[in-house]
Write a protein that holds these residues in place. Sequence first.
Motif, PDB file in Angstrom:
ATOM      1  N   VAL A 318      24.428 -10.842  30.624  1.00  0.00           N
ATOM      2  CA  VAL A 318      24.658 -11.638  29.416  1.00  0.00           C
ATOM      3  C   VAL A 318      26.121 -12.063  29.355  1.00  0.00           C
ATOM      4  CG1 VAL A 318      24.711 -11.596  26.890  1.00  0.00           C
ATOM      5  CG2 VAL A 318      22.785 -10.584  28.121  1.00  0.00           C
ATOM      6  N   VAL A 319      26.353 -13.363  29.185  1.00  0.00           N
ATOM      7  CA  VAL A 319      27.716 -13.880  29.138  1.00  0.00           C
ATOM      8  C   VAL A 319      28.043 -14.471  27.776  1.00  0.00           C
ATOM      9  CG1 VAL A 319      27.952 -14.288  31.604  1.00  0.00           C
ATOM     10  CG2 VAL A 319      26.911 -16.050  30.179  1.00  0.00           C
ATOM     11  N   ARG A 320      27.225 -14.209  26.792  1.00  0.00           N
ATOM     12  CA  ARG A 320      27.557 -14.580  25.417  1.00  0.00           C
ATOM     13  C   ARG A 320      28.396 -13.457  24.817  1.00  0.00           C
ATOM     14  NH1 ARG A 320      21.619 -16.920  23.525  1.00  0.00           N
ATOM     15  NH2 ARG A 320      21.608 -18.721  24.918  1.00  0.00           N
ATOM     16  N   HIS A 321      28.421 -13.369  23.524  1.00  0.00           N
ATOM     17  CA  HIS A 321      29.159 -12.313  22.847  1.00  0.00           C
ATOM     18  C   HIS A 321      28.673 -10.951  23.358  1.00  0.00           C
ATOM     19  CE1 HIS A 321      30.711  -9.768  19.650  1.00  0.00           C
ATOM     20  NE2 HIS A 321      31.435 -10.792  19.223  1.00  0.00           N
ATOM     21  N   PRO A 322      29.598  -9.995  23.615  1.00  0.00           N
ATOM     22  CA  PRO A 322      29.179  -8.678  24.126  1.00  0.00           C
ATOM     23  C   PRO A 322      28.097  -8.002  23.291  1.00  0.00           C
ATOM     24  CG  PRO A 322      31.569  -8.885  24.223  1.00  0.00           C
ATOM     25  CD  PRO A 322      31.064 -10.116  23.512  1.00  0.00           C
ATOM     26  N   LEU A 323      28.038  -8.312  21.993  1.00  0.00           N
ATOM     27  CA  LEU A 323      27.008  -7.704  21.153  1.00  0.00           C
ATOM     28  C   LEU A 323      25.606  -8.131  21.578  1.00  0.00           C
ATOM     29  CD1 LEU A 323      28.344  -7.710  17.479  1.00  0.00           C
ATOM     30  CD2 LEU A 323      27.723  -5.750  18.879  1.00  0.00           C
ATOM     31  N   VAL A 324      25.483  -9.344  22.175  1.00  0.00           N
ATOM     32  CA  VAL A 324      24.165  -9.818  22.596  1.00  0.00           C
ATOM     33  C   VAL A 324      23.566  -8.858  23.608  1.00  0.00           C
ATOM     34  CG1 VAL A 324      22.903 -11.695  23.718  1.00  0.00           C
ATOM     35  CG2 VAL A 324      24.721 -12.226  22.089  1.00  0.00           C
ATOM     36  N   ALA A 325      24.383  -8.395  24.570  1.00  0.00           N
ATOM     37  CA  ALA A 325      23.894  -7.447  25.576  1.00  0.00           C
ATOM     38  C   ALA A 325      23.409  -6.170  24.911  1.00  0.00           C
ATOM     39  CB  ALA A 325      24.997  -7.148  26.588  1.00  0.00           C
ATOM     40  N   LYS A 326      24.152  -5.687  23.911  1.00  0.00           N
ATOM     41  CA  LYS A 326      23.765  -4.444  23.237  1.00  0.00           C
ATOM     42  C   LYS A 326      22.476  -4.637  22.432  1.00  0.00           C
ATOM     43  CE  LYS A 326      28.558  -2.831  22.938  1.00  0.00           C
ATOM     44  NZ  LYS A 326      28.392  -1.910  24.087  1.00  0.00           N
TER      45      LYS A 326
END
Length: 335
Positions: A318-326
């Motif tokens: 995921v290369v969007r906001h780090p929260l997206v991965a979480k």
Amino acid sequence: MVTTALPPLDDSSALHEESVEFPDNYLLIDLCGEHDRNLAEIERQLGVQIMRRGNHLSVVGEKPVVEDALGVLRALYARLESGRAVEHADVDRELRMGGPEPAAESCDGDQLEMFKGGPVEIKTRKKLVEPRTDAQKAYVLSLYNNELAFGIGPAGTGKTYLAVAVGVSMFIEGHVDRIILARPAVEAGEKLGYLPGDMKDKVDPYMQPLYDALNDFLPAKQVAKLIEEKRIEIAPLAFMRGRTLANAFVVLDEAQNATSMQMKMFLTRLGEGSRMVITGDRSQVDLPRGVTSGLHDAERLLKDIPKISFNYFTSKDVVRHPLVAKIIEAYDRDG
């Protein structure tokens, strides 16, 4: 770069300190980032302390973590030495993925010459696009190497963005005559009929991510002109029936929302001199209950056919906001 292991801070401390010298002070400034934000991010995620002393960065923490931090710093500095910028996403990539960046040795023909065994980069009119994770790089190489490629994984992993970038690059280079971008116009909780306007007005909101990607790579006036000339087409999947798509770069986005019959119809549109990319997220199927996703069927039926590549992404890509991965990881854990 010179690494120096320093003695422990004191005899009772379990902390370890190592110092690395970076010869070019201007590159070191870029490595640290504005107001040292890159160093702060490394400190936050790895739990180390980084101190700058002239051309040296000293890293303090538990020994294994110090070595990880040094690896991140060296990789980012090497990136700057090669003439590329270091942005927040690059720092995040190194922290999450680590390891050397794969060269483009698996590419053949014109594409191997394009990458020259170096970093994988896609040239468009407005920007140089660089896949940031190993999975993204392998995906881009497969788009050049295969006439039909699948990109499967969660939102925010760059599946569609990179596919459109490659399509624009191949169009600019003259490898294809047209770019065709399609999406199933499947409702996700809202009814198309409730939207105002004619059919184009109703469908365009579903196509907007494709317009956004194109506008990132080409000037807006050129996009409008190419659409008017039918050299770029953005249309619902249903509009592909009965056509043969020759000498084109074709992308089907949100393919998890195509039925099995629609997927078969679309795949059989592939014509001479064309490349086709199918992207989708198996966790976001909006089809009615009981209707099998065409993406699932295609994956099951085509996985053993040569020259058809399947590329998979995870929350690490995921290369969007780090929260997206979480967020994605939390939903995956919940099943």
